[in-house]
Design a protein around this motif. Structure first.
Motif, PDB file in Angstrom:
ATOM      1  N   HIS A 100     -12.683 -25.065  21.513  1.00 12.50           N
ATOM      2  CA  HIS A 100     -13.112 -23.665  21.680  1.00 12.50           C
ATOM      3  C   HIS A 100     -12.393 -22.761  20.684  1.00 12.50           C
ATOM      4  O   HIS A 100     -11.167 -22.629  20.732  1.00 12.50           O
TER       5      HIS A 100
ATOM      6  N   HIS B 296     -13.265 -19.073  17.939  1.00 10.17           N
ATOM      7  CA  HIS B 296     -14.198 -17.992  17.581  1.00 10.17           C
ATOM      8  C   HIS B 296     -14.357 -17.978  16.059  1.00 10.17           C
ATOM      9  O   HIS B 296     -14.569 -16.923  15.463  1.00 10.17           O
TER      10      HIS B 296
ATOM     11  N   ARG C  76     -23.026 -19.202  23.901  1.00 10.14           N
ATOM     12  CA  ARG C  76     -22.240 -18.351  24.800  1.00 10.14           C
ATOM     13  C   ARG C  76     -23.175 -17.444  25.602  1.00 10.14           C
ATOM     14  O   ARG C  76     -24.013 -16.736  25.025  1.00 10.14           O
TER      15      ARG C  76
ATOM     16  N   MET D 253     -15.141 -20.287  31.949  1.00  7.57           N
ATOM     17  CA  MET D 253     -13.791 -19.774  31.664  1.00  7.57           C
ATOM     18  C   MET D 253     -13.572 -18.639  32.650  1.00  7.57           C
ATOM     19  O   MET D 253     -14.158 -17.559  32.520  1.00  7.57           O
TER      20      MET D 253
ATOM     21  N   TRP E 223      -5.792 -21.273  28.401  1.00  4.64           N
ATOM     22  CA  TRP E 223      -6.613 -20.202  27.846  1.00  4.64           C
ATOM     23  C   TRP E 223      -5.859 -18.878  27.727  1.00  4.64           C
ATOM     24  O   TRP E 223      -5.314 -18.382  28.712  1.00  4.64           O
TER      25      TRP E 223
ATOM     26  N   ASP F  20      -8.630 -21.349  20.499  1.00  2.00           N
ATOM     27  CA  ASP F  20      -9.166 -19.988  20.650  1.00  2.00           C
ATOM     28  C   ASP F  20      -9.003 -19.184  19.358  1.00  2.00           C
ATOM     29  O   ASP F  20      -9.041 -17.939  19.376  1.00  2.00           O
TER      30      ASP F  20
HETATM   31 ZN    ZN Z   1     -12.222 -17.547  23.409  1.00  2.00          ZN
END
Ligand code: ZN
Ligand code: RAT
Length: 435
Positions: A38, A40, A182, A270, A337, A367
């Motif tokens: 995961h 971005h 997403r 999440m 996370w 992340d």
């Molecule tokens: Zn994220």
């Protein structure tokens, strides 16, 4: 990533002395290419979406949250500055006037050091010069190599018009960047965003009945065919409940989960974010809260044909998540996370998961929003994991089961590659990426 030292090879199948375990674990972690499940990030072909270099590193929202504590600048005045001015302010405030002790500031120090740059520079000009001289595609290769990762999963919002237009324009793709669809706008803000589906030609209404749910399913199928995502994903508030008579449940059970089943895709939940508790801080304005994980248990029980990857944001939910994972084979805990991705908590959570789940979880994702985040986030993961894994092996060895190098290779590969590969569709994760 280092290549395998030949000297260690003869140890492959032989029991290891406890004294060797730390070094061997560190070496296997260093030479196993990880899949980052995961991020971005975007490939360099989506130039305007690719964040990289010193100004993007310093205007990361994790650092901006710390800036507003350390500086008297008002958020509005900060947002009015140009990006390089914002980066200068963050640098001066958090790195020059203060010691960069926090996780996010230490991360920048680590990145600069790994790239051979000066983390104690009084100003940003020399650092900017170096980044300006880099070719982005070469830099991506370099960062992936140094971070020891083979591929990353992006975050792709099919209702983000700008992103979709950029994909339309992008000529080349990069097979190391995989898609994830997403669904935050769909599952959390349907009233506002169903119009986005209508604009794409889907006959949907604000109040989803069977026809709208069928259209949403068609939408998800079309975008999945286009992007070949590894999974669908949504972030959920700490107030998330299931079962519950609400819009989200109708969309989830009537369209999203059936589409995941049809397409053989997992869904990543999440859970635990409290969005925009301080909107003036923009992306830095989100917080977290403890969720009721009975929702996860109910979903796993009610939808045994679906696969659920789950990450929870509050420390208090971590143990409960492990216990639910022991009950449901269709539940895969992943990553530490956001607010629990700091050394002390990663240590605690990973130790707990190993004790309760063996190797049946994914310890971490980066992340990353800025390319170079991969460097410190993955270096930290390897550093933290080394004693945790080595100690676990030492205990097993002390209890009478000798540990070999092959055991370590198999376990590390499972944790950081195959647990994910087996949950995602047939194509290996290092195969073709997004369009
Ligand atoms: Zn994220
Ligand atoms: O960690 C982050 O950068 C957050 O802002 C979120 O993006 C979070 O990771 C998410 O995916 O919602």
């Amino acid at each position: 990533m280092t290549s395998e030292p030949a000297a260690l090879e003869p140890l492959a199948g032989r029991p290891l002395a406890p004294a060797h375990l730390d070094a061997l674990v560190a070496e296997v972690l260093a030479c196993t290419p990880f899949v980052d499940v995961h991020t971005h990030l975007f490939p360099s072909t989506l130039r305007s979406f690719s964040l990289w270099g010193i100004d993007d590193l310093l205007t990361y929202h994790y650092l901006e949250a710390e800036l507003f504590r350390a500086s008297s600048i008002r958020p509005q005045a900060y947002w009015a500055l140009a990006k390089p001015e914002r980066a200068d302010l963050v640098w001066r405030t958090l790195f020059v006037d203060r010691t960069p002790l926090s996780e996010a500031t230490r991360g920048v120090v680590s990145v600069l050091h790994m790239l051979g740059l000066d983390p104690a520079s009084a100003c940003l000009a020399p650092l900017r010069d170096v980044f300006r001289g880099l070719s982005l595609p070469d830099h991506v290769d370099h960062v992936f190599r140094l971070a020891g990762i083979s591929s990353v999963v992006m975050t792709n919002d099919p209702l983000d018009g700008a992103e979709m237009a950029a994909w339309d324009r992008a000529r080349d793709t990069d097979a190391r960047f995989h898609a994830a669809l997403r669904l935050d706008r769909i599952l959390n803000e349907w009233e506002t965003h169903h119009a986005g589906l209508a604009a794409q030609g889907y006959a949907v209404t604000a109040d989803p009945g069977p026809a709208t749910l069928a259209e949403l399913r068609r939408f998800l199928t079309t975008w999945s065919q286009r992007f070949a995502p590894r999974y669908m994903a949504v972030s959920l508030p700490d107030t998330f409940e299931f079962p519950r008579e609400d819009l989200r449940s109708r969309l989830l059970t009537g369209a999203v989960l059936p589409a995941c089943r049809d397409l053989d895709l997992p869904i990543a939940l999440m859970i635990g974010v409290r969005r925009q508790v301080n909107p003036a801080l923009q992306l830095a304005g989100d917080a977290c809260g403890q969720a009721d994980l009975r929702a996860v248990g109910a979903l796993c029980a009610q939808f045994p044909e679906n696969r659920f990857m789950v990450s929870v944001l509050s420390r208090e939910n971590q143990h409960e998540l492990c216990v639910y994972a022991r009950k449901f084979g269709n539940l895969l805990p992943f990553g530490c996370w956001w607010f629990v991705s700091s050394a002390s908590l990663v240590e605690e959570i990973t130790t707990e998961r190993l004790e309760l789940l063996g190797t049946s979880f994914i310890p971490q994702h980066s992340d990353a929003r800025v390319l170079e985040h991969l460097l410190y986030k993955w270096r930290d993961t390897r550093t933290i994991l080394t004693p945790i894994l080595a100690n676990a092996y030492k205990r097993v060895a002390a209890n009478g089961r000798p540990i070999t190098r092959d055991d370590i290779v198999r376990d590390v590969t499972r944790l950081f590659r195959t647990n994910f590969e087996q949950w995602t569709p047939a194509a290996p994760v290092d195969g073709p990426g997004a369009p």
